[in-house]
Motif scaffolding. Structure first.
Motif, PDB file in Angstrom:
ATOM      1  N   LEU A 157       0.882  -1.320  -0.202  1.00 35.99           N
ATOM      2  CA  LEU A 157       0.126  -0.177   0.083  1.00 35.99           C
ATOM      3  C   LEU A 157       0.815   1.066  -0.146  1.00 35.99           C
ATOM      4  O   LEU A 157       1.745   1.466   0.933  1.00 35.99           O
ATOM      5  CB  LEU A 157      -0.929   0.147   1.280  1.00 35.99           C
ATOM      6  N   PHE A 158       0.883   2.088  -0.982  1.00 33.23           N
ATOM      7  CA  PHE A 158       1.718   3.245  -1.440  1.00 33.23           C
ATOM      8  C   PHE A 158       1.211   4.352  -0.720  1.00 33.23           C
ATOM      9  O   PHE A 158       0.750   5.168  -1.564  1.00 33.23           O
ATOM     10  CB  PHE A 158       2.260   3.050  -2.632  1.00 33.23           C
ATOM     11  N   ASN A 159       1.397   4.672   0.423  1.00 31.16           N
ATOM     12  CA  ASN A 159       1.005   5.901   1.195  1.00 31.16           C
ATOM     13  C   ASN A 159       1.936   6.967   0.883  1.00 31.16           C
ATOM     14  O   ASN A 159       2.922   7.242   1.719  1.00 31.16           O
ATOM     15  CB  ASN A 159       0.855   5.624   2.789  1.00 31.16           C
ATOM     16  N   ILE A 160       1.808   7.630  -0.382  1.00 32.07           N
ATOM     17  CA  ILE A 160       2.704   8.954  -0.630  1.00 32.07           C
ATOM     18  C   ILE A 160       2.180  10.104   0.008  1.00 32.07           C
ATOM     19  O   ILE A 160       2.925  11.128  -0.139  1.00 32.07           O
ATOM     20  CB  ILE A 160       2.786   8.988  -2.128  1.00 32.07           C
ATOM     21  N   GLY A 161       1.064  10.067   0.760  1.00 32.53           N
ATOM     22  CA  GLY A 161       0.524  11.191   1.648  1.00 32.53           C
ATOM     23  C   GLY A 161       0.987  11.286   2.688  1.00 32.53           C
ATOM     24  O   GLY A 161       0.359  12.134   3.511  1.00 32.53           O
ATOM     25  N   VAL A 162       2.114  10.722   3.161  1.00 31.03           N
ATOM     26  CA  VAL A 162       2.698  11.123   4.677  1.00 31.03           C
ATOM     27  C   VAL A 162       2.841  12.341   4.889  1.00 31.03           C
ATOM     28  O   VAL A 162       2.496  13.051   6.111  1.00 31.03           O
ATOM     29  CB  VAL A 162       3.814  10.051   4.886  1.00 31.03           C
ATOM     30  N   GLY A 193      -4.593  10.233  11.090  1.00 28.66           N
ATOM     31  CA  GLY A 193      -5.310   9.120  10.806  1.00 28.66           C
ATOM     32  C   GLY A 193      -6.459   9.394   9.966  1.00 28.66           C
ATOM     33  O   GLY A 193      -6.995   8.712   9.005  1.00 28.66           O
ATOM     34  N   LEU A 194      -7.378  10.549  10.354  1.00 27.45           N
ATOM     35  CA  LEU A 194      -8.647  10.950   9.818  1.00 27.45           C
ATOM     36  C   LEU A 194      -8.159  11.436   8.447  1.00 27.45           C
ATOM     37  O   LEU A 194      -8.861  11.151   7.442  1.00 27.45           O
ATOM     38  CB  LEU A 194      -9.154  12.080  10.582  1.00 27.45           C
ATOM     39  N   TRP A 195      -7.010  12.216   8.243  1.00 23.89           N
ATOM     40  CA  TRP A 195      -6.754  12.747   6.887  1.00 23.89           C
ATOM     41  C   TRP A 195      -6.313  11.503   5.834  1.00 23.89           C
ATOM     42  O   TRP A 195      -6.789  11.434   4.591  1.00 23.89           O
ATOM     43  CB  TRP A 195      -5.382  13.738   6.963  1.00 23.89           C
ATOM     44  N   ALA A 196      -5.681  10.432   6.489  1.00 26.37           N
ATOM     45  CA  ALA A 196      -5.379   9.387   5.713  1.00 26.37           C
ATOM     46  C   ALA A 196      -6.670   8.446   5.419  1.00 26.37           C
ATOM     47  O   ALA A 196      -6.709   7.662   4.294  1.00 26.37           O
ATOM     48  CB  ALA A 196      -4.352   8.410   6.301  1.00 26.37           C
ATOM     49  N   SER A 197      -7.623   8.558   6.064  1.00 29.02           N
ATOM     50  CA  SER A 197      -8.776   7.636   5.852  1.00 29.02           C
ATOM     51  C   SER A 197      -9.500   8.221   4.480  1.00 29.02           C
ATOM     52  O   SER A 197     -10.505   7.314   4.185  1.00 29.02           O
ATOM     53  CB  SER A 197      -9.607   7.858   7.085  1.00 29.02           C
ATOM     54  N   ILE A 198      -9.391   9.428   4.175  1.00 26.23           N
ATOM     55  CA  ILE A 198      -9.998   9.847   2.783  1.00 26.23           C
ATOM     56  C   ILE A 198      -9.323   9.096   1.937  1.00 26.23           C
ATOM     57  O   ILE A 198     -10.076   8.449   0.910  1.00 26.23           O
ATOM     58  CB  ILE A 198      -9.749  11.426   2.650  1.00 26.23           C
ATOM     59  N   ALA A 199      -8.017   8.884   1.874  1.00 22.47           N
ATOM     60  CA  ALA A 199      -7.500   8.008   0.841  1.00 22.47           C
ATOM     61  C   ALA A 199      -7.972   6.730   1.004  1.00 22.47           C
ATOM     62  O   ALA A 199      -8.323   5.877  -0.129  1.00 22.47           O
ATOM     63  CB  ALA A 199      -6.033   8.102   0.690  1.00 22.47           C
ATOM     64  N   THR A 217      -3.412  10.073  -2.415  1.00 16.45           N
ATOM     65  CA  THR A 217      -2.573  10.704  -1.414  1.00 16.45           C
ATOM     66  C   THR A 217      -1.495  11.730  -2.210  1.00 16.45           C
ATOM     67  O   THR A 217      -1.329  12.888  -1.142  1.00 16.45           O
ATOM     68  CB  THR A 217      -1.566   9.631  -0.814  1.00 16.45           C
ATOM     69  N   ILE A 218      -1.279  11.772  -3.167  1.00 15.38           N
ATOM     70  CA  ILE A 218      -0.484  12.845  -3.967  1.00 15.38           C
ATOM     71  C   ILE A 218      -1.200  14.041  -3.971  1.00 15.38           C
ATOM     72  O   ILE A 218      -0.898  15.012  -3.435  1.00 15.38           O
ATOM     73  CB  ILE A 218       0.062  12.530  -5.455  1.00 15.38           C
ATOM     74  N   MET A 219      -2.472  13.801  -4.143  1.00 13.35           N
ATOM     75  CA  MET A 219      -3.469  14.935  -4.408  1.00 13.35           C
ATOM     76  C   MET A 219      -3.739  15.592  -3.106  1.00 13.35           C
ATOM     77  O   MET A 219      -3.902  16.693  -3.004  1.00 13.35           O
ATOM     78  CB  MET A 219      -4.696  14.601  -5.305  1.00 13.35           C
ATOM     79  N   LEU A 220      -4.005  14.593  -2.214  1.00 11.56           N
ATOM     80  CA  LEU A 220      -4.175  14.990  -0.771  1.00 11.56           C
ATOM     81  C   LEU A 220      -3.053  15.813  -0.182  1.00 11.56           C
ATOM     82  O   LEU A 220      -3.210  16.734   0.961  1.00 11.56           O
ATOM     83  CB  LEU A 220      -4.535  13.903   0.010  1.00 11.56           C
ATOM     84  N   ASN A 221      -1.826  15.463  -0.549  1.00 15.24           N
ATOM     85  CA  ASN A 221      -0.452  16.423   0.002  1.00 15.24           C
ATOM     86  C   ASN A 221      -0.768  17.895  -0.445  1.00 15.24           C
ATOM     87  O   ASN A 221      -0.597  18.730   0.384  1.00 15.24           O
ATOM     88  CB  ASN A 221       0.576  15.913  -0.725  1.00 15.24           C
ATOM     89  N   ALA A 222      -1.158  18.162  -1.759  1.00 17.23           N
ATOM     90  CA  ALA A 222      -1.423  19.355  -2.193  1.00 17.23           C
ATOM     91  C   ALA A 222      -2.657  20.116  -1.555  1.00 17.23           C
ATOM     92  O   ALA A 222      -2.517  21.196  -0.964  1.00 17.23           O
ATOM     93  CB  ALA A 222      -1.738  19.385  -3.606  1.00 17.23           C
ATOM     94  N   ILE A 223      -3.676  19.641  -1.414  1.00 21.13           N
ATOM     95  CA  ILE A 223      -4.783  19.940  -0.576  1.00 21.13           C
ATOM     96  C   ILE A 223      -4.406  20.255   0.766  1.00 21.13           C
ATOM     97  O   ILE A 223      -4.780  21.261   1.398  1.00 21.13           O
ATOM     98  CB  ILE A 223      -6.021  18.956  -0.540  1.00 21.13           C
ATOM     99  N   LEU A 241       9.525  16.187   4.890  1.00 14.77           N
ATOM    100  CA  LEU A 241       9.776  14.933   5.830  1.00 14.77           C
ATOM    101  C   LEU A 241       9.180  13.754   5.260  1.00 14.77           C
ATOM    102  O   LEU A 241       9.600  12.695   5.451  1.00 14.77           O
ATOM    103  CB  LEU A 241       9.313  15.381   7.371  1.00 14.77           C
ATOM    104  N   GLY A 242       7.850  13.883   4.868  1.00 14.85           N
ATOM    105  CA  GLY A 242       7.220  12.717   4.257  1.00 14.85           C
ATOM    106  C   GLY A 242       7.771  12.088   3.050  1.00 14.85           C
ATOM    107  O   GLY A 242       7.940  10.856   3.120  1.00 14.85           O
ATOM    108  N   PHE A 243       8.366  12.961   2.356  1.00 17.72           N
ATOM    109  CA  PHE A 243       9.064  12.359   1.046  1.00 17.72           C
ATOM    110  C   PHE A 243      10.362  11.761   1.384  1.00 17.72           C
ATOM    111  O   PHE A 243      10.690  10.699   0.922  1.00 17.72           O
ATOM    112  CB  PHE A 243       9.159  13.492   0.134  1.00 17.72           C
ATOM    113  N   ALA A 244      11.008  12.274   2.490  1.00 19.59           N
ATOM    114  CA  ALA A 244      12.497  11.886   2.719  1.00 19.59           C
ATOM    115  C   ALA A 244      12.140  10.278   3.433  1.00 19.59           C
ATOM    116  O   ALA A 244      12.857   9.316   3.116  1.00 19.59           O
ATOM    117  CB  ALA A 244      12.889  12.465   3.807  1.00 19.59           C
TER     118      ALA A 244
END
Length: 372
Positions: free
Chosen positions: A79-84, A122-128, A143-149, A277-280
């Motif tokens: 599961l690729f959570n790119i939205g960290v 956790g709530l923000w991740a639950s959207i994805a 998750t990429i789109m949610l990063n920008a949002i 930090l999330g991308f690192a």
């Protein structure tokens, strides 16, 4: 019961070592092409840090470690959570806004702020997770789109609640009270600065991550789903529930990333709060092979390169951004190295099985009446 295998250990170490060697060679070649002093660059980067810098390396690694573990939880299930990065932003803003109100006394304020940050992440991740389960949208895209949002939402909310600092263009949330500020731990002799107190939180997260993944039914189901979703379904695993739980857990862990910075350094969330930090964490999790000890080593390496790059401009006359090249090449090389090592492992295993089968056939008794 699994037994220790020197070959497995060697192959596990070979991939990151190969990636580091490739990064060294590629970076050196780039420096030569640009006419930069290769020897001076590596002497600067590989020189032993001063006590103050050692503290900076440990502090940076603490934050990187939390980020990488948040990513690794999803990786173990494919599961690729790119939205960290977005989850971290939302969580640290929510935590800073809560802590700044000082509704509770010192230690309790710290504890409840950590809980608030985990819930927000956790709530923000639950959207994805919802979009993947209910609408079939890839978590990579969502998750990429949610990063920008998240970046836009946090900036908008920050303007609503921010306290402007006199004589500065920096805006931030209300500072947390002194009773909730963590002064740090004097773990490194001779250093004037201190290690974040919440390094203890990172250690706890690492231990719990190892235990849950390797010693619990949930961890088994998570790893089984990552290896083969169809086999997991056949064994009774409810994959949609696992996706939701894992994504929320990853987001909750992302909520912890900013806590050492908030309580040990910045004491508020503002426009100067550390980003990226999330991308690192993605690169560090890959380099550490999603193992708690491997991630710790990779986080220390990443932080070491960050801190050592500060002196490149002065000592070698080279921009500190050269470290970005090193880190990027490491990330690129480690993916290729893992695939090469995996193929080598498969070939060696096939050869081992073939030898054992050949030995079994040669030791088998000759049937009565058969020609010798």
């Amino acid at each position: 019961m699994s037994t220790f295998s020197p070959r497995k250990l060697l192959l596990a170490v070979a991939a990151p070592v190969l990636a580091l060697v490739v990064a060294f060679l590629v970076t050196s070649a780039i420096l030569l092409l640009l006419g930069d002093p290769v020897v001076e660059v590596w002497q600067t980067i590989l020189s032993w840090p001063k006590p103050r810098q050692l503290v900076q390396i440990v502090n940076g690694a603490t934050v990187y470690y939390l980020s990488a573990v948040a990513v690794a939880v999803g990786f173990r299930m494919n599961l690729f959570n790119i939205g960290v990065d977005g989850q971290y932003r939302v969580a640290v803003f929510a935590g800073a806004a809560f802590a700044g109100q000082a509704w509770f006394p010192g230690p309790l304020n710290v504890l409840l702020t950590i809980v608030v940050a985990m819930v927000a992440g956790g709530l923000w991740a639950s959207i994805a997770a919802y979009l993947k389960i209910r609408r079939g949208i890839s978590e990579v895209i969502s998750t990429i789109m949610l990063n920008a949002i998240a970046t836009g939402v946090v900036q908008w909310l920050l303007l609503k609640v921010a306290v402007k600092q006199q004589g500065s263009n920096t805006i931030s949330t209300k500072p947390i009270p002194e009773s909730s500020q963590l002064s740090g731990l004097g773990l490194i002799p001779g250093a004037t600065n201190k290690v974040y107190t919440l390094i203890l939180l990172a250690v706890l997260v690492g231990v719990l991550y190892w235990f849950v993944i390797n010693k619990t039914r949930f961890g088994f189901d998570l790893r089984a789903t990552g290896r083969s979703e169809s086999a997991a379904v056949a064994s009774g695993v409810k994959v949609p529930r696992m996706v939701v739980t894992t994504m929320i857990a990853s987001g909750a862990l992302a909520g912890l990333i900013g806590m050492p910075l908030l309580f040990g350094q910045d004491h508020s969330y503002g426009t100067t709060f550390q980003a990226g930090l999330g991308f690192a964490g993605i690169g560090i999790a890959l380099l550490g092979r999603n193992h708690p000890l491997g991630i710790a080593a990779a986080a220390l390496l990443w932080s070491f390169l960050d801190v050592q790059s500060n002196a490149l401009q002065i000592r070698a006359g080279v921009a500190s951004e050269v470290v970005f090249i090193i880190q990027g090449v490491i990330l690129f090389a480690v993916v290729i190295a893992y695939e090469l090592i995996r193929r080598a492992d498969v070939r060696l295993e096939q050869q081992r099985v073939a030898r054992e089968l050949s030995a079994t056939r040669s030791d088998a008794p000759t049937p009565e009446g058969a020609t010798a």
